[in-house]
Design an enzyme around this catalytic site. Structure first.
Site, PDB file in Angstrom:
ATOM      1  N   GLU A   1       0.839  -1.190   0.000  1.00  0.00           N
ATOM      2  CA  GLU A   1       0.000   0.000   0.000  1.00  0.00           C
ATOM      3  C   GLU A   1       0.880   1.249   0.000  1.00  0.00           C
ATOM      4  O   GLU A   1       1.926   1.262   0.641  1.00  0.00           O
ATOM      5  CB  GLU A   1      -0.915  -0.002   1.239  1.00  0.00           C
TER       6      GLU A   1
ATOM      7  N   GLU B   1      -9.671   5.824   2.940  1.00  0.00           N
ATOM      8  CA  GLU B   1     -10.027   5.052   4.132  1.00  0.00           C
ATOM      9  C   GLU B   1      -9.979   5.978   5.338  1.00  0.00           C
ATOM     10  O   GLU B   1      -9.105   6.849   5.431  1.00  0.00           O
ATOM     11  CB  GLU B   1      -9.037   3.909   4.334  1.00  0.00           C
TER      12      GLU B   1
END
Length: 423
Positions: free
Chosen positions: A228, A339
């Site tokens: 990520e 997120e």
């Protein structure tokens, strides 16, 4: 009558003295235990700091209060792990994805600044010399904010969004919410995106907001591999509300529960210009100038390592392929998006913002975006993804809307304010 009264008075005084002495002893014992506990924690923190913070050849004070240490490339934290003790650093990838340098043909939106105008704040006061890598120095207060000294720099929970799965009970239990675009059903060897940079407001210090890409292999169980990269605002991790570049990865093969930036071994940095975890500047303004960053992660078809590039030409480093099980071959899903952590303060949905804090329908200059999203295919070609899906747990809190055009290729707007009259 006087003598018995005096005896009673003396006994009473002795009882009081005894009680006071007992209380004093208890308090002393408690204080000693407390001091001992504090001392033990201080020793543990100092030991952790000595392990994380490597000797610097040069140190640079950043305007935001960070200290960036220029550490010899061979002494970076990655090599603390026994798996990497004898690892030979690969100073450049054998191959870049094809079509990578055709980006100049892409027409940027008239209001967007080129991504190479985005730098890091510490650059204002200097640069690291060749042969070193910049590392944000970890402070004692950084470690003390973690749930434990050993947990510093690690995510508390797996937070990878699982498309088409939005059980409200699970949402409330995990506390993480997303607004993403994704592709699956093929073999993927990398992903790229140009990401709009903002500074979302965070309601609680234990919450964060991020925008990133996910490269995933395996199932959504304990065997999931992930790479990520993107930007995030995390008061709990960094002690402020600055927008920072970050990486994060997990691997069952490496027995890693996931770690940020260079705090845990794994990502080998080769670049002296960009510090993981350092502040990005400038950031976008609502109805004003827009700034974005370009991030590419791809698998070198010759060596098999996963490389990360920032901007148009800054290759930052790589994750060796042997760290992974599923990602040792290829990825099975790519995700892009935002997120947040929703800790439900006072029993209500958090007001922590995702992206710009505005919904996608507000469009350019107001909503956050990912543009020119691409995947790397089995022929090492960068191309637009096919069959892009979107996913969000609660669209009234954070939403996502995708599209495609000649300027931005495959793109999407995403984000939202969190708590509002409909959330």
């Amino acid at each position: 009558m006087l003598a018995p009264m005096m005896r009673l008075h003396c006994c009473f005084n002795r009882t009081i003295v005894a009680v006071v002495l007992i209380c004093y002893c208890v308090l002393c014992a408690g204080a000693a235990a407390f001091v001992g506990e504090v001392t033990r924690k201080q020793i543990a923190v100092e030991k952790r700091l000595r392990r994380i913070n490597k000797p610097a050849l040069k140190s640079i004070q950043s305007p935001d209060g960070d200290v960036i240490d220029c550490v010899h490339i061979a002494h970076q934290p990655a090599f603390d792990h026994p798996f990497l003790k004898n690892h030979t650093i690969q100073m450049r990838p054998a191959f870049h994805p094809e079509s990578l340098y055709d980006e100049s043909k892409l027409v940027s939106h008239s209001g967007a600044k080129k991504q190479n105008t985005v730098a890091q704040l510490w650059h204002q006061n200097g640069r690291c010399p060749e042969g070193t890598i910049p590392i944000r120095r970890t402070k004692g207060e950084d470690v003390l904010r973690a749930s434990s000294v050993k947990r510093y720099g690690r995510k508390k929970h797996r937070t990878i969004p699982k498309p088409r799965f939005a059980d409200p009970d699970i949402i409330n239990e995990s506390g993480h919410q997303h607004a993403i675009a994704y592709v699956e059903g093929d073999k993927y060897y990398g992903a790229k995106a140009i990401i709009n940079v903002w500074e979302p407001k965070i309601q609680q210090s234990n919450e964060f907001s991020l925008s990133q890409l996910w490269i995933l292999g395996g199932s959504f169980g304990e065997d999931l591999n992930s790479i990520e990269a993107g930007w995030q605002v995390s008061p709990d991790l960094y002690g402020d509300n600055n927008t920072r570049l970050f990486t994060y990865w997990t691997s069952d093969a490496y027995q890693a529960t996931g770690c940020y930036n260079l705090l845990c071994s794994g990502f080998i940095q080769i670049n002296s210009d960009i510090a993981m975890g350092a502040s990005i500047s400038p950031i976008s303004d609502y109805s004003g100038s827009q700034y974005d960053i370009s991030i590419l992660v791809w698998k070198d078809p010759k060596e098999g390592n996963w490389w990360m590039q920032f901007g148009s030409d800054l290759v930052l480093g790589y994750w060796p392929s042997f760290l992974f099980s599923y990602l040792a071959d290829s990825a099975s899903m790519i995700e892009w998006g935002g997120e947040v952590v929703n800790s439900q303060p006072d029993g209500e949905h958090t007001a922590t913002e995702m992206g710009s804090g505005h919904f996608p329908e507000e469009g350019f200059g107001k909503a956050s975006y990912f543009r020119n999203i691409q995947i790397v295919d089995e022929s090492n070609n960068l191309r637009s993804p096919k069959g892009v899906g979107t996913f969000t747990e609660q669209s009234n809190c954070y939403d996502v809307q995708n599209g495609n055009n000649g300027d931005w290729g495959s793109y999407f707007y995403y984000g939202g304010p969190g708590r509002n009259s409909n959330c």
